[in-house]
Design a protein around this motif. Structure first.
Motif, PDB file in Angstrom:
ATOM      1  N   PRO A 128       0.818  -1.227   0.000  1.00 48.73           N
ATOM      2  CA  PRO A 128       0.000   0.000   0.000  1.00 48.73           C
ATOM      3  C   PRO A 128       0.843   1.265   0.000  1.00 48.73           C
ATOM      4  O   PRO A 128       0.465   2.263  -0.628  1.00 48.73           O
ATOM      5  N   CYS A 129       1.982   1.249   0.688  1.00 56.83           N
ATOM      6  CA  CYS A 129       2.870   2.423   0.683  1.00 56.83           C
ATOM      7  C   CYS A 129       3.434   2.661  -0.715  1.00 56.83           C
ATOM      8  O   CYS A 129       3.511   3.808  -1.177  1.00 56.83           O
ATOM      9  N   ALA A 131       1.988   1.764  -3.517  1.00 54.07           N
ATOM     10  CA  ALA A 131       0.861   2.220  -4.340  1.00 54.07           C
ATOM     11  C   ALA A 131       0.586   3.705  -4.128  1.00 54.07           C
ATOM     12  O   ALA A 131       0.329   4.450  -5.082  1.00 54.07           O
ATOM     13  N   PHE A 132       0.655   4.159  -2.872  1.00 52.53           N
ATOM     14  CA  PHE A 132       0.395   5.571  -2.562  1.00 52.53           C
ATOM     15  C   PHE A 132       1.450   6.468  -3.203  1.00 52.53           C
ATOM     16  O   PHE A 132       1.124   7.490  -3.830  1.00 52.53           O
ATOM     17  N   ILE A 133       2.724   6.093  -3.065  1.00 54.64           N
ATOM     18  CA  ILE A 133       3.815   6.885  -3.633  1.00 54.64           C
ATOM     19  C   ILE A 133       3.728   6.898  -5.161  1.00 54.64           C
ATOM     20  O   ILE A 133       3.990   7.918  -5.810  1.00 54.64           O
ATOM     21  N   ALA A 135       0.958   6.546  -6.970  1.00 54.80           N
ATOM     22  CA  ALA A 135      -0.248   7.232  -7.446  1.00 54.80           C
ATOM     23  C   ALA A 135      -0.091   8.748  -7.477  1.00 54.80           C
ATOM     24  O   ALA A 135      -0.672   9.414  -8.348  1.00 54.80           O
ATOM     25  N   LYS A 136       0.671   9.310  -6.546  1.00 54.70           N
ATOM     26  CA  LYS A 136       0.749  10.776  -6.424  1.00 54.70           C
ATOM     27  C   LYS A 136       1.175  11.479  -7.718  1.00 54.70           C
ATOM     28  O   LYS A 136       0.473  12.370  -8.199  1.00 54.70           O
ATOM     29  N   VAL A 150      -1.753   1.032  -9.902  1.00 52.14           N
ATOM     30  CA  VAL A 150      -2.116   1.300  -8.503  1.00 52.14           C
ATOM     31  C   VAL A 150      -3.161   0.295  -8.006  1.00 52.14           C
ATOM     32  O   VAL A 150      -2.959  -0.355  -6.972  1.00 52.14           O
ATOM     33  N   THR A 154      -2.983  -2.885  -5.226  1.00 53.35           N
ATOM     34  CA  THR A 154      -4.005  -3.127  -4.200  1.00 53.35           C
ATOM     35  C   THR A 154      -4.451  -4.583  -4.228  1.00 53.35           C
ATOM     36  O   THR A 154      -4.633  -5.210  -3.173  1.00 53.35           O
ATOM     37  N   THR A 157      -1.966  -6.672  -2.619  1.00 57.45           N
ATOM     38  CA  THR A 157      -2.111  -6.610  -1.160  1.00 57.45           C
ATOM     39  C   THR A 157      -3.193  -7.571  -0.688  1.00 57.45           C
ATOM     40  O   THR A 157      -3.030  -8.252   0.337  1.00 57.45           O
TER      41      THR A 157
END
Length: 401
Positions: A128-129, A131-133, A135-136, A150, A154, A157
């Motif tokens: 998830p970390c 994916a977040f980085i 996606a930004k 992204v 998920t 995960t």
């Protein structure tokens, strides 16, 4: 090319943490060597440690979500800089992300340090970390085509969570099917990736015309793998007849083979970075097809044929891709060290021995596992030896990255 990083600021960062491919390719390859060695020792009963979930669970999980996802993270966190033109993650944030991945490896191998529950949480936090980085920057410039990766992370995960749940609820969730779902997810991601880059790599490396893509063939190839992934993930809920799994696998393999043949693999035999990649795609196509038949014909051992995909396909594509990407992104010509041809060949041989040896001579299975494991150690060991210094130093051309 666009200058997206200030060189003076970058020089203040340790080279290992200047771009995502550096720590994750190097540590992922090194970890695969350690993990395979430990697995052979565990399998032989020569090592007295108890990883989370036991040796069998740990081996499956760590080769998919430890090794495989480290390489995926390194590739995506590097590629997003090229996709968006925005600086990729680097420095302290990249180091923190890498340490989270590393902590997951330690906590699963030695679960008594944090306890089973916290070890699971630590391991599940990594993707998830990422994916977040990832996606930004994609969302910042509204580049929705690449946002596909992204939700895919998920789903990775979810597959990882299912794998962990099989430890705590073994009567309800199968470790085997959760692991198969993870393998198919990596296969899907590889299939999407090679469809984007292999025609271009082949054309550039052989000075020939690039093959025109067929969107309908890409959709059939990747769609069949996506369907397999969904069915395997939902296995604890709906259960799936092996007949249907087998049929879809056969079609997935045939579509992959047709696409691969359109890329003219025979013209790549003189280029190690290309033939190694094409041999691995062939292993995926052949492995998917034969695996499909194994679900229809009991005499074909599915558990051994899966290794055509995991070693020859996934392992081979990873080795070929990280060898190429590492050269390009460290400012070097696309000419691997001479002994890397041995590494590529060893990976092909490892997949054949691991898949077909125990099938033909089941009483010699341990010997075949030892030999294929040794060949894996040689393949990725050579990568670490030759590419480690490149990944630990600044770019050869003095540019950022």
């Amino acid at each position: 090319m666009m200058q997206i990083t200030d060189l003076k600021k970058e020089q203040q960062i340790t080279p290992l943490f200047r771009l995502g491919f550096r720590p994750f390719f190097l540590a992922g390859a090194l970890f695969s060597v350690i993990a395979i060695f430990l697995w052979i020792m565990l399998y032989r009963g020569a090592l007295d440690i108890q990883p989370l979930g036991g040796g069998y669970w740990w081996h499956i999980h760590e080769m998919i979500f430890g090794f495989g996802c480290a390489i995926i993270a390194g590739f995506l966190l590097t590629a997003v800089q090229n996709w968006t033109g925005l600086p990729g993650v680097k420095g302290k944030l990249l180091a923190a992300l890498f340490l989270l991945w590393l902590l997951g490896r330690v906590s699963l191998l030695l679960p008594n340090i944090f306890g089973p529950a916290l070890s699971t949480v630590i391991d599940l936090a990594f993707l998830p970390c990422v994916a977040f980085i990832l996606a930004k920057p994609i969302l910042a410039i509204k580049q929705y085509r690449n946002l596909f990766f992204v939700p895919l992370l998920t789903i990775f995960t979810l597959a990882n969570a299912e794998m962990h749940a099989s430890i705590y609820y073994p009567a309800s969730i199968s470790t085997q099917y959760a692991g198969y779902a993870g393998v198919m997810l990596i296969t899907l991601l590889i299939s999407v990736m090679v469809g984007r880059v292999v025609p271009m790599f082949t054309a550039n490396g052989t000075k020939t015309t690039k093959t025109t893509p067929l969107p309908w063939l890409d959709k059939l190839t990747n769609g069949s793998l996506a369907l397999l992934t969904i069915l395997l993930l939902l296995h604890p809920i709906i259960g799936v007849n092996n007949f249907y799994i087998g049929i879809i696998l056969i079609f997935a393999g045939i579509f992959q083979a047709i696409r691969w043949l359109r890329w003219r693999p025979w013209i790549t035999l003189g280029v190690p970075l290309l033939w190694s990649l094409h041999f691995s795609i062939k292993a995926l196509a052949f492995g998917l097809t034969l695996l499909g038949f194994s679900y229809l014909i009991p005499e074909i051992p599915s558990n051994h044929i899966w290794h055509l995909i995991t070693i020859g396909g996934i392992g081979g594509v990873i080795l070929a891709m990280i060898s190429r990407v590492s050269l390009g992104h460290t400012g070097r010509t696309l000419q691997p060290p001479m002994l890397m041809s041995l590494a590529f060949a060893a990976m092909v041989l490892a997949s054949l021995i691991r898949s077909f040896g125990p099938w033909g001579l089941p009483e010699k299975t341990m010997i075949f596992i030892d030999i294929s494991g040794l060949l894996w150690l040689i393949s990725f060991g050579l990568f670490v030896i030759f590419y480690g210094p490149m990944l630990l130093k600044s770019r050869a051309d003095g540019r950022p990255g």
